[in-house]
Design an enzyme around this catalytic site. Structure first.
Site, mmCIF file in Angstrom:
data_model
loop_
_atom_site.group_PDB
_atom_site.id
_atom_site.type_symbol
_atom_site.label_atom_id
_atom_site.label_comp_id
_atom_site.label_asym_id
_atom_site.label_seq_id
_atom_site.Cartn_x
_atom_site.Cartn_y
_atom_site.Cartn_z
ATOM 1 C CE LYS A 87 -3.541 -2.759 0.031
ATOM 2 N NZ LYS A 87 -4.345 -3.298 1.115
HETATM 3 C C1 LIG Z 1 -5.275 -4.456 1.534
HETATM 4 C C2 LIG Z 1 -6.742 -4.289 1.642
HETATM 5 C C3 LIG Z 1 -7.467 -4.628 2.788
HETATM 6 C C4 LIG Z 1 -6.879 -5.388 3.935
HETATM 7 O O1 LIG Z 1 -5.756 -4.806 4.439
HETATM 8 P P1 LIG Z 1 -4.868 -5.569 5.522
HETATM 9 O O2 LIG Z 1 -4.141 -4.412 6.182
HETATM 10 O O3 LIG Z 1 -3.961 -6.458 4.744
HETATM 11 O O4 LIG Z 1 -5.752 -6.292 6.442
HETATM 12 C C5 LIG Z 1 -8.806 -4.326 2.837
HETATM 13 N N1 LIG Z 1 -9.432 -3.754 1.803
HETATM 14 C C6 LIG Z 1 -8.773 -3.434 0.669
HETATM 15 C C7 LIG Z 1 -9.525 -2.789 -0.441
HETATM 16 C C8 LIG Z 1 -7.422 -3.715 0.546
HETATM 17 O O5 LIG Z 1 -6.783 -3.446 -0.589
#
Ligand SMILES: *Cc1c(COP(=O)(O)O)cnc(C)c1O
Length: 386
Positions: free
Chosen positions: A188
């Site tokens: 991210k």
């Molecule tokens: C990455 C992601 C999540 C989950 O994130 P984590 O921190 O890995 O639990 C939830 N929703 C979306 C749209 C994502 O891309």
């Protein structure tokens, strides 16, 4: 292989983590509050509650508004499964709203149409989770109007959109959502290893979220059922979880936050370059939603297969063979076996399904060099026969 996403870690990040490792607190120390305060300030929100990942953030956000059995949560099928699973953790039902074929985000027209039908059936959702797919906000102004008209809570899954803005204000400011979720997974925009956050302007929700992330325990005498027994005393007032983030992670997050604007600026530069260099290929490039400045977590293209003479899978595998770590975001959530077992089937959300048959995510991360981007474009040209 050039990966589709990866973290950018520098010496300042390493020093920040080492400093915590040498301190008295590995968890529940001062870095967490600092990270929360800095994130709240940067995103112009009143409250920020950091947790161990965005999936946990979504779960406690649903619990904080008492989502439970008999209730409905609606989201987009073009998302990571966590955006829907949060309702199932609470025993609530999930339904989906199809995507806009241009922005690939939850379609506000489809949402309105579905709300009208649901109202007649007495089955309105308690929560809607719009997902800022690829880092670009949905039509949040319209969704807010619908929330007021139909009385649902908006939990914006902005896992892709840390550092993005919408109508001139940071995503997370709370103008359009009751709560906004961020993820700090390494692919991210900024990372804490694993990590997530809920931003909100509603003090009562922030308090509830803090309780739920730490066992449902309070040390605030005002919330206790009887006078405190002494300085050691705490009460468990509801069933919570251990969803805390560590100080080690929070220190990394705080250090990464200093670079957020630079990271997003670089992603925007890369997106503009892709737009320019891919313009003449048989691809549908990402559409900009008016008023939304994307954080560009993903750069997704759709193949115009009728002009390419290869299958989606052949193009995907051709790029992988050429050393380009392409990926696919997302397999429509309603077609996963878990959701099929709940009654969803092919054809339920045709726009998301058509998108899935043509989408490819090209590498996109702040550390991607111009030279790497050119290698990717050249490989795409070759595979697509341009
Ligand atoms: C990455 C992601 C999540 C989950 O994130 P984590 O921190 O890995 O639990 C939830 N929703 C979306 C749209 C994502 O891309």
């Amino acid at each position: 292989m050039i990966p589709y996403g990866r973290q950018s870690i520098d010496q300042a990040d390493i020093d920040a983590v080492v400093e915590v490792l040498q301190s008295d607190w590995l968890t529940q120390g001062p870095s967490i509050e600092r990270f929360e305060a800095a994130m709240a300030a940067r995103h112009e929100a009143q409250h920020a509650v950091a947790v161990c990942n965005a999936t946990a953030a979504l779960h406690i956000a649903c619990l904080a508004v008492d989502l439970g059995p008999g209730d409905w949560l609606w989201t987009t099928p073009n998302t990571f499964v966590a955006s829907a699973n949060c309702a199932r953790y609470c025993g609530a039902n999930v339904d989906f709203v199809d995507i806009d074929p241009h922005t690939w985000n939850l379609c506000a027209d489809a949402l309105e149409a579905k709300l009208i039908t649901a109202e007649q059936a007495g089955r309105l959702p308690k929560v809607v989770v719009p997902v800022a797919f690829s880092g670009q906000s949905c039509d949040m102004a319209r969704i807010k109007l619908l929330a007021q008209r139909y009385g649902f809570i908006v939990i914006e899954d902005a896992s892709h959109a840390v550092g993005a803005s919408y109508l001139g204000r940071p995503v997370g400011c709370g103008d359009y959502a009751d709560m906004t979720i961020f993820s700090f997974h390494p692919v991210k925009i900024i990372t804490t290893g694993e990590g997530g956050m809920v931003l909100t302007n509603r003090a009562e929700l922030a308090e509830r979220l803090r309780s739920l992330r730490s066992h449902g325990i309070t040390r605030n005498p005002a919330q206790m059922s009887e006078p405190s027994h002494g300085p050691w005393y705490y009460q468990q007032t509801e069933l919570g979880y251990n969803y805390r983030i560590t100080d080690i992670q929070a220190a990394l997050g705080l250090s990464q936050l200093h670079k957020l604007d630079a990271f997003v600026a670089r992603r925007r530069e890369l997106a503009a370059r892709y737009d320019q260099l891919l313009a003449d290929l048989p691809l549908q490039l990402p559409t900009r939603q008016a008023g939304a400045e994307s954080a560009w977590h993903l750069y997704v293209v759709r193949l115009k297969l009728d002009q390419i003479g290869k299958t989606h899978r052949e193009v995907f595998e051709g790029l992988r063979t050429a050393g380009i770590g392409v990926n696919l975001h997302y397999i429509p959530v309603h077609t996963q076996p878990y959701y099929r077992a709940l009654g969803f089937k092919d054809g339920d959300f045709p726009n998301a399904e058509a998108y899935y048959r043509e989408a490819v995510s090209l590498p996109m991360f702040s550390g991607l060099s111009n030279q790497q981007l050119e290698v990717i474009v050249l490989a795409a040209r070759k595979v697509l026969g341009g």
